[in-house]
Write a protein that holds these residues in place. Structure first.
Motif, PDB file in Angstrom:
ATOM      1  N   VAL A 144      32.988 -19.459   8.445  1.00  0.00           N
ATOM      2  CA  VAL A 144      33.662 -18.208   8.074  1.00  0.00           C
ATOM      3  C   VAL A 144      32.683 -17.052   7.935  1.00  0.00           C
ATOM      4  N   ALA A 145      31.394 -17.315   7.996  1.00  0.00           N
ATOM      5  CA  ALA A 145      30.411 -16.232   7.875  1.00  0.00           C
ATOM      6  C   ALA A 145      30.522 -15.278   9.060  1.00  0.00           C
ATOM      7  N   LYS A 146      30.350 -14.006   8.798  1.00  0.00           N
ATOM      8  CA  LYS A 146      30.450 -13.002   9.855  1.00  0.00           C
ATOM      9  C   LYS A 146      29.258 -13.054  10.804  1.00  0.00           C
ATOM     10  N   TYR A 147      28.127 -13.534  10.313  1.00  0.00           N
ATOM     11  CA  TYR A 147      26.914 -13.542  11.118  1.00  0.00           C
ATOM     12  C   TYR A 147      26.293 -14.937  11.081  1.00  0.00           C
ATOM     13  N   ASP A 148      25.538 -15.235  12.115  1.00  0.00           N
ATOM     14  CA  ASP A 148      24.765 -16.471  12.134  1.00  0.00           C
ATOM     15  C   ASP A 148      23.572 -16.329  11.200  1.00  0.00           C
ATOM     16  N   HIS A 149      23.055 -17.466  10.726  1.00  0.00           N
ATOM     17  CA  HIS A 149      21.972 -17.394   9.746  1.00  0.00           C
ATOM     18  C   HIS A 149      20.650 -16.923  10.353  1.00  0.00           C
ATOM     19  N   ILE A 150      20.532 -16.931  11.689  1.00  0.00           N
ATOM     20  CA  ILE A 150      19.309 -16.448  12.323  1.00  0.00           C
ATOM     21  C   ILE A 150      19.491 -15.060  12.947  1.00  0.00           C
ATOM     22  N   TYR A 151      20.702 -14.528  12.864  1.00  0.00           N
ATOM     23  CA  TYR A 151      20.961 -13.199  13.424  1.00  0.00           C
ATOM     24  C   TYR A 151      20.312 -12.131  12.545  1.00  0.00           C
ATOM     25  N   LEU A 152      19.685 -11.148  13.188  1.00  0.00           N
ATOM     26  CA  LEU A 152      19.011 -10.060  12.480  1.00  0.00           C
ATOM     27  C   LEU A 152      19.816  -8.779  12.635  1.00  0.00           C
TER      28      LEU A 152
END
Length: 308
Positions: free
Chosen positions: A62-70
């Motif tokens: 459900v997160a809007k962004y990936d954990h490695i996305y900057l």
């Protein structure tokens, strides 16, 4: 004359267990369950642990962004509608990182706890049952491993493997099993002289089969408690390693690595520290409560579980 019903699904070579004994075993499980459910802190711990597991599974979905996305437009911003837990100075979404970090810490903790519990149970009970040279050499190895500086081994292995969580989990299993094995060996010494063990030996049952079928099941309550406490110990060890830079490394994350990076900016960006720290505290406290409840439920001499 009455006839006991025999379970037809049992293998022909296995001893037939009367239905009355099977009902007694089930009633014993129900007794443990009722005693555990009377311990409200332990039940609360179970719900907290389930909530954390669900967060680690559903959070990345459900997160809007990936954990490695900057996100270069939001560098070190506080929690907002766009980034629920805020962002890191590099622009990573902390919500995604916290859920992935919790997932990674849980995977390491459960893997290590299962590995150390199974290995220590087999080695400890086998040493106690066989005795003689097997016992002497097993205890010699255990005592030798207990004096080795385990932190240096973990640091060396972690740096060599580049912070791979699988290698870290194997290293934690290697340095963690012998402490439990020493305790299990002590308990199994009193079991190897029991009547059912002697009877199985006289019937020609092989040694390892006696260990697996008679000794280990009779210390099951200790193993269950060791497993739950092992989860806490593995989480704390992995967190400590990652906090000082010897654990999981970027691009992978864990609660320890998040807390370590967040501690450097606790005054300027406190959300980077508090969110993963709260998740860590909830995880360790919930498992400690569950372990305490299991100990009271499985211990017949404990008054905390109440009467059946």
């Amino acid at each position: 004359m009455t006839t006991e019903m025999i379970d037809p699904t049992l293998h022909p070579d296995e001893p037939q267990v009367p239905a009355a004994v099977q009902r007694k075993r089930m009633s014993t499980f129900n007794l443990y369950y009722r005693r555990f459910m009377r311990n409200r802190p332990a039940v609360f711990g179970v719900f907290v642990f389930i909530a954390l597991v669900l967060f680690s599974i559903i959070g990345p979905l459900v997160a809007k962004y990936d954990h490695i996305y900057l996100d270069f437009l939001n560098l070190g911003t506080p929690p907002s509608a766009e980034h629920w837990f805020g962002t890191t100075p590099a622009g990573n979404d902390l919500f995604a990182q916290a859920s992935i970090g919790l997932q990674r810490s849980l995977m390491i903790a459960v893997t290590v706890s299962v590995g150390t519990t199974v290995l220590s149970a087999i080695v400890g009970t086998a040493a106690a049952y066989f005795g003689g040279r097997v016992e002497r050499w097993t205890l010699l190895i255990i005592h030798f491993l207990m004096v080795i500086p385990t932190f240096l081994i973990l640091a060396l292995v972690s740096n060599t493997a580049g912070g791979d969580w699988r290698v870290i989990a194997l290293a934690l299993i290697f340095i963690g099993w012998f402490f439990q094995a020493r305790v299990i060996w002590t308990m199994a010494l009193s079991l190897r002289e029991r009547e059912y063990v002697e009877a199985a030996r006289y019937m020609g049952v092989r040694g390892m089969r006696i260990v697996m079928r008679h000794l280990i099941p009779n210390i099951g309550s200790l193993l269950v408690i060791n497993f739950t406490l092992g989860v806490v110990a593995a989480v704390m060890t992995e967190t400590g390693l990652s906090f000082i830079g010897f654990g999981v490394k970027i691009p992978d994350v864990s609660l320890g690595s998040l807390i370590g990076s967040g501690a450097n900016s606790i005054t300027s960006a406190p959300w980077l520290f508090y969110f993963p720290a709260i998740a860590l505290v909830m995880l360790t406290v919930s498992m400690a409560l569950v372990a305490d409840g299991l100990r009271d439920a499985l211990d017949p001499t404990s008054a905390a579980g109440g009467r059946a």
